[in-house]
Structure formats: structure tokens, C-alpha cells
Design a protein around this motif. Structure first.
Motif, mmCIF file in Angstrom:
data_model
loop_
_atom_site.group_PDB
_atom_site.id
_atom_site.type_symbol
_atom_site.label_atom_id
_atom_site.label_comp_id
_atom_site.label_asym_id
_atom_site.label_seq_id
_atom_site.Cartn_x
_atom_site.Cartn_y
_atom_site.Cartn_z
ATOM 1 N N TYR A 198 72.635 -26.700 -0.935
ATOM 2 C CA TYR A 198 72.600 -26.059 -2.260
ATOM 3 C C TYR A 198 71.839 -25.485 -2.778
ATOM 4 O O TYR A 198 71.789 -24.203 -3.045
ATOM 5 N N THR A 199 70.043 -26.076 -2.572
ATOM 6 C CA THR A 199 68.997 -25.286 -2.564
ATOM 7 C C THR A 199 69.274 -23.830 -2.028
ATOM 8 O O THR A 199 68.945 -22.780 -2.547
ATOM 9 N N ASN B 262 69.706 -16.210 -6.320
ATOM 10 C CA ASN B 262 68.969 -16.096 -7.889
ATOM 11 C C ASN B 262 68.176 -14.456 -7.267
ATOM 12 O O ASN B 262 67.433 -14.355 -6.785
ATOM 13 N N HIS C 155 71.272 -20.978 -3.472
ATOM 14 C CA HIS C 155 70.689 -20.669 -4.908
ATOM 15 C C HIS C 155 69.928 -20.348 -4.674
ATOM 16 O O HIS C 155 69.424 -18.702 -5.184
ATOM 17 N N LYS D 100 62.415 -21.663 -9.226
ATOM 18 C CA LYS D 100 63.681 -21.584 -9.811
ATOM 19 C C LYS D 100 63.546 -19.889 -10.728
ATOM 20 O O LYS D 100 64.353 -19.139 -10.139
#
Length: 70
Positions: A25-26, A33, A29, A64
Motif C-alpha cells: 500500500y505504501t 502521490n 501511495h 507523505k
């Protein structure tokens, strides 16, 4: 459930499954992003792949929302 050929039970499978899902999932992302420029995106992916859970924690903590870190 017990995978007898590698002797892993349900609890052990959770210990393996949760970090794998976190890393996947990271990475997803990071790829999606738009706040991260291309060169830093590659560095974050390498950090997450090499350092797994620690790399994920660093990404969610430092990288993030900000594009100027690391």
C-alpha cells in the motif's frame, strides 16, 4: 488453519501478511502521490523496498505530504 509444509499457523500468517500489505500500500501511495517529484519518488520506493516497515514508517511520517524531505 495450519500450513504444515512450512509450519505456519494463522497467527504467524498475520505477522507476515500485515507488513507485506503495508509495504504494497505504501508503494502504491508513493506512485500515485502527485506531491512527490519523480526523482524523490524513486528514492522513496527504494527506501521502502530495502527497509520494509521502517521505510514505510519514515515515508508516512516524513514524506507523505512534503516534497522537500530526504
Amino acid at each position: 488453519m495450519n500450513l504444515s509444509f512450512i509450519n505456519i499457523g494463522t497467527t504467524e500468517m498475520l505477522y507476515l501478511l500485515v507488513p507485506i500489505l503495508l509495504v504494497v500500500y505504501t508503494i502504491y501511495h508513493i506512485i500515485t502521490n502527485d506531491n512527490i517529484p519523480g526523482d524523490k519518488r524513486i528514492l522513496w520506493i527504494v527506501a521502502v523496498v530495502l527497509f520494509n516497515v521502517i521505510g514505510c514508517i519514515f515515508y508516512w511520517w516524513f514524506g507523505k505530504d512534503k516534497s522537500n524531505n530526504i
